[in-house]
Design an enzyme around this catalytic site. Sequence first.
Site, mmCIF file in Angstrom:
data_model
loop_
_atom_site.group_PDB
_atom_site.id
_atom_site.type_symbol
_atom_site.label_atom_id
_atom_site.label_comp_id
_atom_site.label_asym_id
_atom_site.label_seq_id
_atom_site.Cartn_x
_atom_site.Cartn_y
_atom_site.Cartn_z
ATOM 1 N N GLY A 174 0.833 -1.225 0.291
ATOM 2 C CA GLY A 174 0.014 0.324 0.040
ATOM 3 C C GLY A 174 1.103 1.427 0.304
ATOM 4 O O GLY A 174 0.245 2.143 -1.246
ATOM 5 N N HIS A 175 1.401 1.449 0.607
ATOM 6 C CA HIS A 175 2.289 2.249 1.032
ATOM 7 C C HIS A 175 3.709 2.535 -0.412
ATOM 8 O O HIS A 175 3.841 3.940 -0.419
ATOM 9 C CB HIS A 175 3.869 1.638 2.505
ATOM 10 N N GLN A 187 0.350 10.496 18.664
ATOM 11 C CA GLN A 187 -0.993 10.052 17.656
ATOM 12 C C GLN A 187 -1.745 8.739 18.361
ATOM 13 O O GLN A 187 -2.205 8.279 18.064
ATOM 14 C CB GLN A 187 -0.532 9.847 16.111
HETATM 15 O O1 PAF Z 1 -1.309 7.293 8.272
HETATM 16 C C1 PAF Z 1 -0.343 6.744 9.089
HETATM 17 O O2 PAF Z 1 1.024 6.877 8.977
HETATM 18 C C2 PAF Z 1 0.134 8.185 9.870
HETATM 19 O O3 PAF Z 1 -1.022 8.599 11.048
HETATM 20 C C3 PAF Z 1 0.974 9.986 9.357
HETATM 21 C C4 PAF Z 1 -0.028 10.367 8.595
HETATM 22 C C5 PAF Z 1 2.498 8.902 8.500
HETATM 23 C C6 PAF Z 1 0.986 10.412 10.367
HETATM 24 O O4 PAF Z 1 1.971 9.983 11.480
#
Ligand code: PAF
Length: 281
Positions: free
Chosen positions: A40-41, A65
Amino acid sequence: MATLPKVVGRIRDLRAAVGGFKAEGAQVALVPTMGALHAGHVALAEKAREIAQRTVVSIFVNPTQFAPHEDFSRYPRTLEEDLFKLADVGVDLVYAPTATEMYPAGFAARIEVGGPSAGLESDFRPHFFGGVATVVGKLFIQCAPHFAVFGEKDYQQLKVVTRLSRDLDLGVEVVGLPTIREEDGLALSSRNAYLDEEQRRIAPVIYTALARAADAIRSGAPADAAVATARGMIEALGLKVDYVAARNADTLAPLKDRGEPVRLLAAAWLGDTRLIDNIPV
Ligand code: PAF
């Protein structure tokens, strides 16, 4: 073998490199990630390469987060493997700051985005979007890309960062990319690595249940009934559901009219692993 991308960890080195790209006349696309990269990345990085001449991928497991009880410490960290995957795509630069580079001692700022962050994830992870908006805001300011690419897998996050860039005039065009799935429908996620064999077999039920609900709504079933059936299907396999919801696909507000664009979203626990998914109707 493809050359590994250059890795920088300091904001000043990132700015110098991106400044160099812009001096060549290149447009720059950023793909923010927390590493543990999967297909996905890779698709996000490929998209970035398609829309801009220079591509930067950030790798940073963002502590703000995660709540204290969440999986920050066990979140997979695989920098070396990640670099090989990004080399194959032809990514120009990886920005992998330390926590103190991102949040120096005494750091006290926080970005809160209203609108699309209300409800859904925020009902269960109230700290989450403040942490995401803060780090993504910092990444946008540090890198100053023309574009940033995010996956629709985290659909609410995509809406939040789009609003963040717009409302704070950060000048970054946020581009969303459809979710990449395994053959059985399971959305790719770094957290799938936590699943044991039996859990991995069960996990696609979230997608299957959402897909059936989407079909039912398209055939005229009321959204509430379709969502309740999807929830039942997921719970029947032993998952603990945080939410299954039908929302306005643009604003993520609860549905009001029959003609609005609809997105189905779900989050559920499979053992100690929290999985999220969503699909359009
Ligand atoms: O989706 C993610 O991997 C994370 O929430 C992000 C956008 C890199 C922020 O840390």
